[in-house]
Design a protein around this motif. Structure first.
Motif, PDB file in Angstrom:
ATOM      1  N   GLY A 160       0.810  -1.221   0.000  1.00  0.00           N
ATOM      2  CA  GLY A 160       0.000   0.000   0.000  1.00  0.00           C
ATOM      3  C   GLY A 160       0.836   1.260   0.000  1.00  0.00           C
ATOM      4  N   LEU A 161       2.073   1.158  -0.485  1.00  0.00           N
ATOM      5  CA  LEU A 161       2.919   2.349  -0.554  1.00  0.00           C
ATOM      6  C   LEU A 161       2.632   3.117  -1.829  1.00  0.00           C
ATOM      7  CD1 LEU A 161       6.383   0.896   0.572  1.00  0.00           C
ATOM      8  CD2 LEU A 161       4.610   1.960   1.964  1.00  0.00           C
ATOM      9  N   ASP A 162       2.045   2.465  -2.796  1.00  0.00           N
ATOM     10  CA  ASP A 162       1.814   3.054  -4.106  1.00  0.00           C
ATOM     11  C   ASP A 162       0.373   2.735  -4.504  1.00  0.00           C
ATOM     12  OD1 ASP A 162       2.354   4.338  -6.442  1.00  0.00           O
ATOM     13  OD2 ASP A 162       3.764   2.837  -7.241  1.00  0.00           O
ATOM     14  N   LEU A 163      -0.134   3.425  -5.503  1.00  0.00           N
ATOM     15  CA  LEU A 163      -1.503   3.186  -5.949  1.00  0.00           C
ATOM     16  C   LEU A 163      -1.488   2.544  -7.328  1.00  0.00           C
ATOM     17  CD1 LEU A 163      -3.204   6.524  -4.847  1.00  0.00           C
ATOM     18  CD2 LEU A 163      -3.426   4.260  -3.796  1.00  0.00           C
ATOM     19  N   PRO A 164      -2.373   1.540  -7.545  1.00  0.00           N
ATOM     20  CA  PRO A 164      -2.392   0.866  -8.832  1.00  0.00           C
ATOM     21  C   PRO A 164      -3.238   1.647  -9.845  1.00  0.00           C
ATOM     22  CG  PRO A 164      -4.026  -0.113  -7.400  1.00  0.00           C
ATOM     23  CD  PRO A 164      -3.400   1.019  -6.624  1.00  0.00           C
ATOM     24  N   THR A 165      -3.095   1.282 -11.117  1.00  0.00           N
ATOM     25  CA  THR A 165      -3.963   1.864 -12.123  1.00  0.00           C
ATOM     26  C   THR A 165      -5.297   1.111 -12.100  1.00  0.00           C
ATOM     27  OG1 THR A 165      -1.958   2.179 -13.417  1.00  0.00           O
ATOM     28  CG2 THR A 165      -4.058   2.597 -14.538  1.00  0.00           C
ATOM     29  N   ALA A 166      -5.223  -0.196 -11.864  1.00  0.00           N
ATOM     30  CA  ALA A 166      -6.442  -1.003 -11.772  1.00  0.00           C
ATOM     31  C   ALA A 166      -6.181  -2.173 -10.852  1.00  0.00           C
ATOM     32  CB  ALA A 166      -6.844  -1.501 -13.162  1.00  0.00           C
ATOM     33  N   GLY A 167      -7.244  -2.797 -10.362  1.00  0.00           N
ATOM     34  CA  GLY A 167      -7.103  -3.984  -9.545  1.00  0.00           C
ATOM     35  C   GLY A 167      -7.162  -3.705  -8.058  1.00  0.00           C
ATOM     36  N   SER A 168      -7.066  -4.790  -7.277  1.00  0.00           N
ATOM     37  CA  SER A 168      -7.186  -4.615  -5.832  1.00  0.00           C
ATOM     38  C   SER A 168      -6.171  -5.470  -5.098  1.00  0.00           C
ATOM     39  CB  SER A 168      -8.597  -4.997  -5.376  1.00  0.00           C
ATOM     40  OG  SER A 168      -8.789  -6.385  -5.579  1.00  0.00           O
ATOM     41  N   VAL A 169      -5.865  -5.079  -3.888  1.00  0.00           N
ATOM     42  CA  VAL A 169      -5.020  -5.868  -2.997  1.00  0.00           C
ATOM     43  C   VAL A 169      -5.758  -5.958  -1.666  1.00  0.00           C
ATOM     44  CG1 VAL A 169      -2.878  -5.959  -1.696  1.00  0.00           C
ATOM     45  CG2 VAL A 169      -2.836  -5.183  -4.071  1.00  0.00           C
ATOM     46  N   HIS A 170      -5.976  -7.181  -1.183  1.00  0.00           N
ATOM     47  CA  HIS A 170      -6.546  -7.355   0.150  1.00  0.00           C
ATOM     48  C   HIS A 170      -5.452  -7.828   1.077  1.00  0.00           C
ATOM     49  CE1 HIS A 170     -10.354  -7.087  -1.978  1.00  0.00           C
ATOM     50  NE2 HIS A 170     -10.935  -6.927  -0.792  1.00  0.00           N
ATOM     51  N   LEU A 171      -5.320  -7.134   2.177  1.00  0.00           N
ATOM     52  CA  LEU A 171      -4.308  -7.499   3.164  1.00  0.00           C
ATOM     53  C   LEU A 171      -5.083  -7.933   4.403  1.00  0.00           C
ATOM     54  CD1 LEU A 171      -1.247  -7.288   2.752  1.00  0.00           C
ATOM     55  CD2 LEU A 171      -1.284  -5.182   4.075  1.00  0.00           C
ATOM     56  N   ALA A 172      -4.965  -9.221   4.772  1.00  0.00           N
ATOM     57  CA  ALA A 172      -5.727  -9.777   5.897  1.00  0.00           C
ATOM     58  C   ALA A 172      -7.205  -9.451   5.737  1.00  0.00           C
ATOM     59  CB  ALA A 172      -5.207  -9.244   7.226  1.00  0.00           C
ATOM     60  N   GLY A 173      -7.674  -9.550   4.502  1.00  0.00           N
ATOM     61  CA  GLY A 173      -9.094  -9.358   4.239  1.00  0.00           C
ATOM     62  C   GLY A 173      -9.525  -7.922   4.038  1.00  0.00           C
ATOM     63  N   VAL A 174      -8.616  -6.961   4.239  1.00  0.00           N
ATOM     64  CA  VAL A 174      -8.992  -5.562   4.090  1.00  0.00           C
ATOM     65  C   VAL A 174      -8.571  -5.050   2.710  1.00  0.00           C
ATOM     66  CG1 VAL A 174      -8.765  -3.221   5.009  1.00  0.00           C
ATOM     67  CG2 VAL A 174      -8.683  -5.193   6.550  1.00  0.00           C
ATOM     68  N   ASP A 175      -9.515  -4.445   1.990  1.00  0.00           N
ATOM     69  CA  ASP A 175      -9.195  -3.895   0.670  1.00  0.00           C
ATOM     70  C   ASP A 175      -8.341  -2.639   0.848  1.00  0.00           C
ATOM     71  OD1 ASP A 175      -9.057  -2.870  -1.837  1.00  0.00           O
ATOM     72  OD2 ASP A 175     -11.236  -2.736  -2.170  1.00  0.00           O
ATOM     73  N   LEU A 176      -7.060  -2.790   0.489  1.00  0.00           N
ATOM     74  CA  LEU A 176      -6.089  -1.697   0.741  1.00  0.00           C
ATOM     75  C   LEU A 176      -6.518  -0.377   0.108  1.00  0.00           C
ATOM     76  CD1 LEU A 176      -2.378  -2.847   0.306  1.00  0.00           C
ATOM     77  CD2 LEU A 176      -3.498  -1.842   2.313  1.00  0.00           C
ATOM     78  N   PHE A 177      -6.959  -0.455  -1.131  1.00  0.00           N
ATOM     79  CA  PHE A 177      -7.162   0.797  -1.875  1.00  0.00           C
ATOM     80  C   PHE A 177      -8.548   1.398  -1.651  1.00  0.00           C
ATOM     81  CE2 PHE A 177      -3.911  -1.707  -4.145  1.00  0.00           C
ATOM     82  CZ  PHE A 177      -2.840  -0.945  -3.713  1.00  0.00           C
ATOM     83  N   SER A 178      -9.328   0.757  -0.748  1.00  0.00           N
ATOM     84  CA  SER A 178     -10.567   1.413  -0.337  1.00  0.00           C
ATOM     85  C   SER A 178     -10.246   2.359   0.829  1.00  0.00           C
ATOM     86  CB  SER A 178     -11.601   0.378   0.106  1.00  0.00           C
ATOM     87  OG  SER A 178     -11.172  -0.214   1.325  1.00  0.00           O
ATOM     88  N   LEU A 179      -9.020   2.231   1.340  1.00  0.00           N
ATOM     89  CA  LEU A 179      -8.617   3.095   2.473  1.00  0.00           C
ATOM     90  C   LEU A 179      -7.888   4.330   1.941  1.00  0.00           C
ATOM     91  CD1 LEU A 179      -7.070   0.328   4.745  1.00  0.00           C
ATOM     92  CD2 LEU A 179      -9.361   1.324   4.928  1.00  0.00           C
TER      93      LEU A 179
END
Lengths: 230, 830
Positions: free
Chosen positions: A61-80
Motif C-alpha cells: 500500500g505504498l503506491d496506488l495501482p492503475t487497476a485492480g485490488s489488494v486485500h491485506l488480511a481481508g482488508v481492501d487496501l485501496f478502499s482506504l
C-alpha cells in the motif's frame, strides 16, 4: 467434516500499474493475480525492470495501482485513504529494505523502538532490547547506524521489522547491499525469525539461492507473472 | 500524551545527532537580540518618563498665584501621596553695597520629591547631592549670585527684612530646566524663614506650588480630582516632555538599536530557513520510513510540529533570559546618567520574544517542513519518489507577513520599520536577480576553461536555483558583517562628531551692540579662540499669508504657547554651520533686496508654514512681511546657538538688537567666568556644561550598547554564512564521490568545486559591499540624520570577505568530500 477455510493473507486481483511515457503508456505491471497463504514464504524473482519492486510497493500500500485490488488480511487496501493504509501497515506489516533505511540520528535501540513508539506502546524499550538481543546485537544498543557494518545494520532492520509481530513481512532485496557470506547469515536469520513468529514472508530478490529457500517462487517478466501464481 | 512524549524523544534524538543546533542557535540569537533591545528600550522609556518628572521635581505640580487651599494637600494625604511645597518670587538680595535681583525659592522639607539638588561647599569645588533642604537661617546661592554679591559660604546676606547665612553653593536644580531667558541668579531658602523676610505681601508676584509624588494610579486619580477642583489662577502641571537634548540622542539610539536587532531577526530568519531546509532534506527518507512503519500523515506532522514547538519554546525562554541579562549589561552604566536607578522592565519584551520565536518558526521553518508531509512512503523503494517539488515561495508569504507585523510592533515606529523592511525586501530581490543573471553569464563564460572549470560552471548553471539561494544568503550574511564592521565604525564616528567634546558649554546673552568688540577682545586677551557673536531681535508672529495668527488658531498646547510668546529672530548673510537647507535656497542678492526669511523645518511644520508663505512679524511696534525662501534643518545636538527664523539683514538690523554667543570653556579656564561677570555685569551667562556632559556620557553609553547588540547581529550573520555553506554540502560530497569513483584526481575534484565557490563568493562579496553601502547610507540619512560618506574600502572588504568565505567553504567542502573513500561517501548518500 470440512477443513476450516483458510483465507489468504495477501490477495491480489487484476492488479495493473501503467505510467505515461510520452504519448504512449508503459505497463509496469499487468493483470497480476496472486494469493499468499498464512505462513507461506514467497519469493518474487525476475530481471531488473520486471516490476518486482513496484509489485512490493503496491502489496504494502505504498503506491496506488492503475487497476485492480489488494486485500491485506481481508482488508481492501485501496478502499482506504493514505492514513488508513498506514494504520493497517502499523498493525500488520513489517519491512526490510535493500538499503536498510535506518534513521541516522537514532541509535540501534531507538530505531527498533520507533515502530512501537509510533504505535504508542509503553513497552517499546523492553521489547526492542529483547529483539536486538535476539538478533545478536545486545551489546550494540547505543550504536548509531553509521558505526555499524552493513550486516549489523540489516540485523537492526530485521529486529525493527519483527519487533511489532507483523502478520506479513515484506523484504526488498534484503541482501542486495551485502557480501555473499553476510547475506547468507542475514537470510538465515530472516527465515529463523519468520519461523519463530509465524509471519508470512513476501521477499523480492534476484538471488536464486535465496529464492529457492522460500516455499514458492513467483517469476515476473515484462510486468506479468510468468509462473508461480496460484 | 504519547505523541508529546515521542515528540520530546525525537527532539532529544535529533539534537543529539546535531540536526537542530543551527536552528536552535539561530532562533535563540533572534530572540536574544530582539528582547535585549526591547527590554533596554522599555527601561529607558520608563526612565525618561521618570526623568521628566524630575523636571517638575515631582510627578504632579499644582501651582497658583495665591496660597493654595489646604484641601489640595488634604486630598493628597487621602490618596497617600507624598507632598512638599515651594514658594517662588523675585527679590533683591544684598550684601553691603552690592545688590542683585535673584530668583528666590522657599522650600519645605522633602523638596524636591523627584530628582536631587546638588550643592558644593565652596565656589569651583566638586559638588554632591544634597540630602535635605537648607536649614532654618541658611540659604543656598548659585555661582552667579555668589559672584555678583561677592559672597562665599559662611557669609551673611540680606533678603527683605531678614539676614541669612550662605550655607552652600547651589550647583544643580533638577526642576529648573533650561530656559535661556529671564534667568535670574538663584537662591534657595527654608520656607520657615519666609515670614521673617516680610517679602510676601498683598500684591506681591508669587508662585505657590504644591509638589506631589506617588503611585501612578493615585497620581492619576488625584490629577482628575484636582483638575475638577481648580479655582482662579490655579493650574495642574503634568509632564510636557522629557529633556529634549537627551531624549533626541536616546531616541536615535533606540532606532539604531532597533534596526540592528531587526537586521539580526531577518538574518536569523534566513538562517532558520536554510537550516530547516537542510533538516528537511536529511529527513525525507526518515519520514518515508516512518510512513512505511505505519505512521499516518497527520501523526507525523503532529510529531514534527510538536518537536519544533518544543524547540521554539526552549529557544524563546533561553533567548529571553539572555536578552534580559544583556539588557542589564546595556543599561548598567546608563542609569547614573538618566536616573538614580532604572526601573525594572515590563513583561512586554518577553512576550515579544516568545511570539517572535514562534512567528519565525512558523514563517521560516514551517514551509520546508510541510514538504515532509508530502513525502510518499514509496520513497523507501524509489528515491526519486517526491511529494511535489521545492516549496513555493508563496508558502513563506504568511510567515513573512507575520514577521513584518511583529517587526513593526517591535520597532514602535511604523515609518522606520516599513522603511527597513522595504529596504531588506528590495535588497533581497535585487541580490537574487543579479545573482541569477550573473550565474547564467558565468556558466556561459565557463565553457572556455579546462575540464574542472567547465564542470564547476556547469554545476552553477544546473543548480542555478540553489546557487542563487546560497549567494543570496551569503550576500546577506556578508552585508551584515560589512555593516557591522566597516559601516558601523563610520556611522558611529559621524554620530560622535555631531556632539564633539568641545561643543559649546556656555552661552552669553544680552550682549549689547557696543560690547561686541570689547567681548571679542576679552577672549583674545585670554588666548581663547574667537567666538561667533550673532544678532538677536525679539518679534511676534502676527500673520501667515495675511491671515492673522493667534493661539486660538491652533489645537495643540505647544503650538498655542509658541504663538503666544515672542520669537528670537536673527539676521544673517551666511548660513550658519550646523544648518542644512532642505527646501528652497539660502538668501540670494535679490532676496536681500526684497527681504526674505528662512525657517526651521520642525517649527515650520508645527505652524503649518510652507515655502513661499508670507509671514508678517511685529518687531518693536513695527510690522513687516516677507516670504519664506528656505527651510532649514538644524543640528540640535551641536549645542550651538540656533534660530528658528533667520531674516535677511536689511529687514531687522534697524530694530533694537542684542547679541548672543556660545563657546566651549575648558575646566581649566573656570576663572574666566568670574572675570567675565565682573567685566560685563549686564550679560547673562548660561552654563550648559552639565547638560553637555550628560548628553555626551549618555551617547558614549549608547554607543557601547549599540556595539553589544551589533554582536548579536554579527552572530546571526555568521550563522547565515554557516547555514549557506552547509546547504549544499551533502550534494557536493556525493558528487565528489561520484567524480572520484570515475577516476577524477583529488586536484580535479577540488578545482571543480573551487570554480563554483569563486563565482559564488565573489558575487556575494560584490553584492554585500553594495548592500552595506546602500543600507548604511539609508540609516545615516533616514534614521540618524547624519552626513555619511561611504567608505571607499568597502568594495575591497566585500571581495576580501567573499574570498575568505570561499576559502573556508572550499576547504571544508573539499575536506568533507575527500576525507572518506568514495564508496563510504556514496553509501552515506544513499
Amino acid at each position: 467434516m470440512t477443513e476450516p477455510s483458510i483465507q489468504p493473507v495477501v490477495r491480489v486481483a487484476g492488479l495493473s500499474k501503467l505510467v505515461p511515457n510520452g504519448d504512449a503508456t508503459l505497463a509496469i505491471l499487468q493483470d497480476i493475480e496472486l494469493a499468499v497463504m498464512p505462513g507461506e514464504a514467497v519469493a518474487v524473482v525476475g530481471a531488473s525492470g520486471s516490476g518486482k519492486s513496484t509489485l512490493l510497493g503496491l502489496l504494502a500500500g505504498l503506491d496506488l495501482p492503475t487497476a485492480g485490488s489488494v486485500h491485506l488480511a481481508g482488508v481492501d487496501l485501496f478502499s482506504l485513504d493514505e492514513d488508513g493504509r498506514a494504520a493497517l501497515r502499523k498493525r500488520l506489516v513489517g519491512f526490510v529494505f535493500q538499503s536498510f533505511q535506518l534513521l541516522a540520528p537514532l541509535t540501534a535501540l531507538e530505531n527498533v523502538m520507533l515502530p512501537l513508539e509510533l504505535a504508542e506502546r509503553d513497552d517499546a524499550e523492553a521489547q526492542a532490547r529483547a529483539m536486538l538481543a535476539r538478533v545478536g546485537l545486545g551489546d550494540r544498543l547505543r550504536h548509531y547506524p553509521k558505526l555499524l557494518s552493513g550486516g549489523e545494520q540489516q540485523r537492526v532492520a530485521l529486529a525493527r521489522a519483527f519487533v511489532v509481530e507483523p502478520k506479513v513481512l515484506f523484504a526488498d532485496e534484503p541482501t542486495g547491499n551485502l557480501d555473499a557470506d553476510t547475506g547468507a547469515a542475514i537470510i538465515d536469520l530472516l527465515f529463523e525469525l519468520n519461523a519463530e513468529r509465524g509471519a508470512t514472508l513476501v521477499l523480492v530478490t534476484h538471488d536464486e539461492m535465496v529464492a529457492r529457500r522460500c516455499t514458492r517462487q513467483i517469476r515476473l517478466a515484462g510486468g506479468r507473472i510468468v509462473n508461480g501464481a496460484r | 500524551m504519547g505523541r508529546l512524549r515521542l515528540a520530546a524523544r525525537m527532539l532529544v534524538r535529533d539534537w543529539r545527532a546535531g540536526e537542530l543546533q543551527l536552528l536552535a542557535v539561530a532562533l535563540t540569537v533572534a530572540v536574544t537580540s530582539v528582547t535585549s533591545v526591547a527590554f533596554f528600550g522599555d527601561r529607558v522609556n520608563q526612565a525618561l518618563t521618570r526623568d521628566a518628572h524630575q523636571l517638575l521635581g515631582a510627578d504632579l505640580l499644582i501651582t497658583s498665584d495665591h496660597p493654595l487651599d489646604p484641601r489640595f494637600s488634604g486630598e493628597a494625604r487621602k490618596q497617600g501621596l507624598a507632598s512638599a511645597s515651594s514658594t517662588r518670587f523675585i527679590s533683591m538680595a544684598r550684601r553691603n553695597e552690592a545688590s542683585q535681583l535673584a530668583g528666590v525659592k522657599a522650600v519645605s522639607e522633602g523638596y524636591p520629591l523627584r530628582g536631587r539638588l546638588r550643592i558644593a561647599p565652596a565656589l569651583n569645588v566638586a559638588d554632591a547631592e544634597a540630602d535635605r533642604v537648607p536649614g532654618e537661617g541658611g540659604v543656598w546661592v548659585d555661582e552667579r549670585l555668589a559672584l555678583a554679591l561677592g559672597v562665599g559660604v559662611g557669609d551673611a546676606i540680606e533678603l527683605g527684612a531678614s539676614r541669612l547665612t550662605v550655607s552652600a553653593i547651589l550647583t544643580l536644580e533638577p526642576d529648573r530646566g533650561v530656559t535661556f531667558f529671564n534667568l535670574a541668579p538663584r537662591l534657595i531658602m527654608n520656607v520657615a524663614d519666609l515670614p521673617r523676610t516680610g517679602l510676601i505681601q498683598v500684591g506681591s508676584r508669587v508662585t505657590y506650588a504644591l509638589l506631589l509624588a506617588g503611585e501612578r494610579q493615585a497620581i492619576d486619580t488625584y490629577a482628575r480630582w484636582a483638575r475638577a477642583s481648580l479655582g482662579r489662577g490655579e493650574r495642574v502641571q503634568g509632564l510636557d516632555s522629557a529633556r529634549p537634548e537627551i531624549r533626541a540622542g536616546l531616541d536615535r539610539a533606540k532606532q539604531f538599536l532597533g534596526l540592528t536587532a531587526l537586521l539580526a531577526v531577518v538574518l536569523a530568519g534566513v538562517a532558520i530557513g536554510l537550516a530547516t531546509r537542510r533538516y528537511t532534506e536529511r529527513h525525507l527518507d526518515n519520514y518515508a520510513v516512518m510512513r512505511c512503519l505505519g505512521a499516518g500523515q497527520r501523526q507525523l506532522f503532529a510529531l514534527f510540529a510538536w518537536e519544533f514547538v518544543a524547540l521554539g519554546a526552549i529557544a524563546a525562554v533561553l533567548g529571553c533570559a539572555l536578552g534580559y541579562g544583556t539588557q542589564h549589561l546595556l543599561s548598567g552604566g546608563l542609569s547614573q546618567f538618566i536616573a538614580a536607578q532604572l526601573p525594572l522592565p515590563s513583561w512586554v519584551p518577553a512576550a515579544q520574544g516568545v511570539l517572535l520565536a514562534f512567528v519565525m518558526l512558523l514563517g521560516f521553518a514551517l514551509p520546508p517542513l510541510t514538504r515532509l508531509g508530502r513525502v510518499p512512503a514509496l520513497r523507501v523503494l524509489r528515491r526519486d519518489a517526491e511529494g511535489g517539488g521545492d516549496w513555493p515561495l508563496l508558502s513563506y508569504g504568511a510567515g513573512i507577513a507575520a514577521l513584518s507585523g511583529l517587526v513593526l510592533w517591535q520597532a514602535d515606529d511604523v515609518k522606520l520599520g516599513a522603511h527597513a523592511l522595504a529596504g531588506f525586501a528590495g535588497a533581497g530581490l535585487a541580490f537574487a536577480v543579479v545573482a541569477y543573471v550573473a550565474l547564467r553569464l558565468a556558466a556561459r563564460a565557463g565553457r572556455f576553461g579546462g575540464v574542472a572549470w567547465r564542470y564547476g560552471f556547469a554545476n552553477l548553471r544546473r543548480r542555478a536555483r540553489s546557487s542563487t539561494v546560497q549567494i543570496l544568503a551569503l550576500a546577506l550574511g556578508l552585508t551584515a558583517i560589512l555593516l557591522l564592521t566597516v559601516t558601523r565604525g563610520d556611522l558611529l564616528a559621524a554620530w560622535r562628531a555631531k556632539t564633539p567634546p568641545d561643543a559649546p558649554n556656555r552661552f552669553i546673552l544680552n550682549i549689547q551692540p557696543e560690547q561686541r568688540a570689547p567681548l571679542a577682545q576679552f577672549f583674545r586677551d585670554r588666548g581663547l579662540p574667537p567666538v561667533p557673536i550673532l544678532p538677536m531681535v525679539r518679534g511676534r508672529l502676527a500673520a501667515i499669508n495675511a491671515v492673522e495668527v493667534s493661539a486660538a488658531s491652533y489645537e495643540e498646547q505647544r503650538t498655542k504657547r509658541l504663538v503666544e510668546r515672542e520669537f528670537n529672530l536673527s539676521y544673517l548673510d551666511v548660513l550658519p554651520a550646523h544648518n542644512r537647507i532642505t527646501g528652497g535656497s539660502w538668501f540670494s542678492a535679490r532676496d536681500r533686496e526684497r527681504g526674505a526669511l528662512s525657517i526651521e523645518d520642525g517649527i515650520a511644520r508645527t505652524l503649518g508654514v510652507k515655502l513661499g508663505d508670507q509671514l508678517t512679524w511685529v518687531v518693536g511696534g513695527q510690522t513687516f512681511t516677507a516670504p519664506v525662501t528656505s527651510i532649514r534643518r538644524l543640528d540640535w545636538d551641536s549645542m550651538q546657538v540656533n534660530f528658528f527664523v533667520i531674516a535677511t539683514p536689511p529687514l531687522l538690523e534697524r530694530h533694537p538688537t542684542s547679541y548672543i554667543t556660545s563657546f566651549h570653556l575648558a575646566g581649566r579656564h573656570a576663572q574666566v567666568m568670574n572675570q567675565l561677570a565682573q567685566a560685563f555685569p549686564n550679560m547673562t551667562v548660561v552654563d550648559t556644561s552639565a547638560i553637555l556632559r550628560q548628553a555626551l556620557a549618555v551617547m558614549e553609553r549608547v554607543v557601547e550598547a549599540v556595539q553589544v547588540v551589533f554582536l548579536f547581529t554579527l552572530a546571526a550573520g555568521l550563522l547565515v554564512l554557516y547555514a549557506a555553506l552547509l546547504a549544499t554540502e551533502d550534494e557536493r560530497v556525493r558528487e565528489a564521490a561520484i567524480m572520484r569513483a570515475l577516476g577524477a584526481s583529488r586536484g580535479q575534484v577540488a578545482s571543480a568545486q573551487r570554480a563554483e565557490f569563486i563565482a559564488i563568493g565573489l558575487l556575494a562579496g560584490v553584492l554585500a559591499a553594495a548592500g552595506a553601502t546602500g543600507i548604511g547610507a539609508l540609516i545615516a540619512d533616514r534614521v540618524l540624520h547624519l552626513d555619511y560618506t561611504p567608505n571607499a574600502w568597502i568594495g575591497l572588504w566585500g571581495l576580501g570577505l567573499g574570498a575568505a568565505c570561499i576559502a573556508v567553504n572550499a576547504m571544508a567542502s573539499v575536506r568533507a568530500a575527500l576525507s572518506r573513500p568514495p564508496i563510504a561517501a556514496l553509501r552515506a548518500a544513499e
